[in-house]
Design a protein around this motif. Structure first.
Motif, short mmCIF file in Angstrom:
data_model
loop_
_atom_site.label_atom_id
_atom_site.label_comp_id
_atom_site.label_asym_id
_atom_site.label_seq_id
_atom_site.Cartn_x
_atom_site.Cartn_y
_atom_site.Cartn_z
N LYS A 36 0.84 -1.21 0.00
CA LYS A 36 0.00 0.00 0.00
C LYS A 36 0.87 1.25 0.00
O LYS A 36 0.59 2.21 -0.70
N ALA A 37 1.92 1.23 0.79
CA ALA A 37 2.82 2.39 0.86
C ALA A 37 3.49 2.62 -0.49
O ALA A 37 3.66 3.77 -0.92
N LEU A 38 3.87 1.58 -1.17
CA LEU A 38 4.55 1.71 -2.45
C LEU A 38 3.58 1.86 -3.61
O LEU A 38 4.00 2.13 -4.74
N ALA A 39 2.28 1.71 -3.36
CA ALA A 39 1.28 1.84 -4.42
C ALA A 39 1.07 3.28 -4.84
O ALA A 39 0.49 3.55 -5.90
N ASP A 40 1.53 4.22 -4.04
CA ASP A 40 1.43 5.64 -4.38
C ASP A 40 2.56 5.98 -5.35
O ASP A 40 3.73 5.70 -5.08
N GLU A 41 2.23 6.60 -6.48
CA GLU A 41 3.23 6.88 -7.51
C GLU A 41 4.37 7.76 -7.00
O GLU A 41 5.54 7.50 -7.28
N THR A 42 4.05 8.77 -6.22
CA THR A 42 5.10 9.66 -5.70
C THR A 42 6.03 8.91 -4.76
O THR A 42 7.25 9.03 -4.86
N ARG A 43 5.46 8.13 -3.85
CA ARG A 43 6.31 7.38 -2.92
C ARG A 43 7.16 6.35 -3.64
O ARG A 43 8.32 6.13 -3.30
N LEU A 44 6.60 5.72 -4.67
CA LEU A 44 7.39 4.75 -5.42
C LEU A 44 8.51 5.44 -6.18
O LEU A 44 9.64 4.93 -6.25
N ARG A 45 8.25 6.60 -6.74
CA ARG A 45 9.31 7.37 -7.41
C ARG A 45 10.41 7.74 -6.42
O ARG A 45 11.60 7.66 -6.74
N ILE A 46 10.03 8.14 -5.22
CA ILE A 46 11.02 8.46 -4.18
C ILE A 46 11.83 7.22 -3.84
O ILE A 46 13.07 7.27 -3.77
N ALA A 47 11.15 6.11 -3.62
CA ALA A 47 11.86 4.87 -3.29
C ALA A 47 12.80 4.48 -4.42
O ALA A 47 13.94 4.07 -4.17
N TYR A 48 12.35 4.63 -5.66
CA TYR A 48 13.22 4.28 -6.78
C TYR A 48 14.42 5.22 -6.83
O TYR A 48 15.55 4.79 -7.07
N ALA A 49 14.20 6.50 -6.57
CA ALA A 49 15.31 7.45 -6.53
C ALA A 49 16.34 7.02 -5.49
O ALA A 49 17.55 7.13 -5.72
N LEU A 50 15.86 6.48 -4.38
CA LEU A 50 16.76 6.03 -3.33
C LEU A 50 17.45 4.71 -3.66
O LEU A 50 18.37 4.30 -2.96
N THR A 51 17.04 4.05 -4.72
CA THR A 51 17.82 2.90 -5.21
C THR A 51 18.96 3.39 -6.08
O THR A 51 19.95 2.68 -6.26
N LEU A 52 18.83 4.58 -6.63
CA LEU A 52 19.85 5.14 -7.50
C LEU A 52 20.92 5.92 -6.73
O LEU A 52 22.06 5.99 -7.15
N GLU A 53 20.49 6.51 -5.63
CA GLU A 53 21.38 7.29 -4.77
C GLU A 53 21.16 6.78 -3.36
O GLU A 53 20.03 6.81 -2.86
N GLU A 54 22.20 6.32 -2.70
CA GLU A 54 22.06 5.65 -1.40
C GLU A 54 21.33 6.48 -0.35
O GLU A 54 20.52 5.97 0.41
N LYS A 55 21.62 7.78 -0.31
CA LYS A 55 20.90 8.67 0.60
C LYS A 55 20.72 10.02 -0.07
O LYS A 55 21.55 10.43 -0.88
N MET A 56 19.62 10.65 0.27
CA MET A 56 19.31 11.96 -0.30
C MET A 56 18.68 12.84 0.77
O MET A 56 17.90 12.36 1.60
N CYS A 57 19.00 14.14 0.71
CA CYS A 57 18.35 15.05 1.64
C CYS A 57 16.94 15.36 1.13
O CYS A 57 16.64 15.16 -0.05
N VAL A 58 16.11 15.85 2.02
CA VAL A 58 14.72 16.14 1.68
C VAL A 58 14.64 17.12 0.52
O VAL A 58 13.81 16.95 -0.39
N CYS A 59 15.50 18.12 0.51
CA CYS A 59 15.47 19.13 -0.57
C CYS A 59 15.77 18.49 -1.93
O CYS A 59 15.12 18.83 -2.93
N ASP A 60 16.72 17.58 -1.96
CA ASP A 60 17.05 16.90 -3.22
C ASP A 60 15.89 16.01 -3.68
O ASP A 60 15.57 15.97 -4.87
N VAL A 61 15.27 15.32 -2.74
CA VAL A 61 14.12 14.47 -3.09
C VAL A 61 13.01 15.34 -3.67
O VAL A 61 12.41 15.00 -4.69
#
Length: 124
Positions: A36-61
């Motif tokens: 359910k948490a990953l079913a949201d497009e924005t949250r899934l995009r964020i999670a995918y971004a975090l697979t590309l970059e190990e950690k990101m600050c809120v501003c970068d996200v």
């Protein structure tokens, strides 16, 4: 009456299979919450971004998903509250990362499967 290809033409319950599977089914409510948490497009995009970059600050996200910092922060907290992300504060900055390798795998496998499905559709 039209018959569907996806439904058995006769009803035969294989009791041994049903019994065996029923006794092996785990409780899935926690897994449901993950999906359910990953079913949201924005949250899934964020999670995918975090697979590309190990950690990101809120501003970068926020910049990556083209949203306000408040919106990004809301989604990141949601992911953290559902044990999909973790956060650390460094001075005045808050950095987020995926919670563990399992989350990384879920996100990358889901994306790979989606691409695979698109490619299958193109070949038909």
């Amino acid at each position: 009456m039209m018959q569907s290809k996806e439904v058995c033409e006769v009803t035969v319950v294989h009791e041994d299979v049903v019994h065996r599977v029923r006794h092996q089914l785990p409780e899935v409510s926690q897994a449901v919450q993950i999906f359910k948490a990953l079913a949201d497009e924005t949250r899934l995009r964020i999670a995918y971004a975090l697979t590309l970059e190990e950690k990101m600050c809120v501003c970068d996200v926020a910049a990556v998903i083209d949203s306000s910092v408040a919106t990004a922060s809301h989604h990141l907290r949601y992911l953290r509250d559902h044990s999909l992300a973790k956060s650390t504060r460094k001075g005045r900055m808050v950095y987020y990362a995926l919670a563990d390798a399992h989350v990384h795998q879920l996100v990358t496998i889901a994306q790979a499967h989606a691409i695979e499905g698109e490619n299958d559709d193109d070949n038909e």
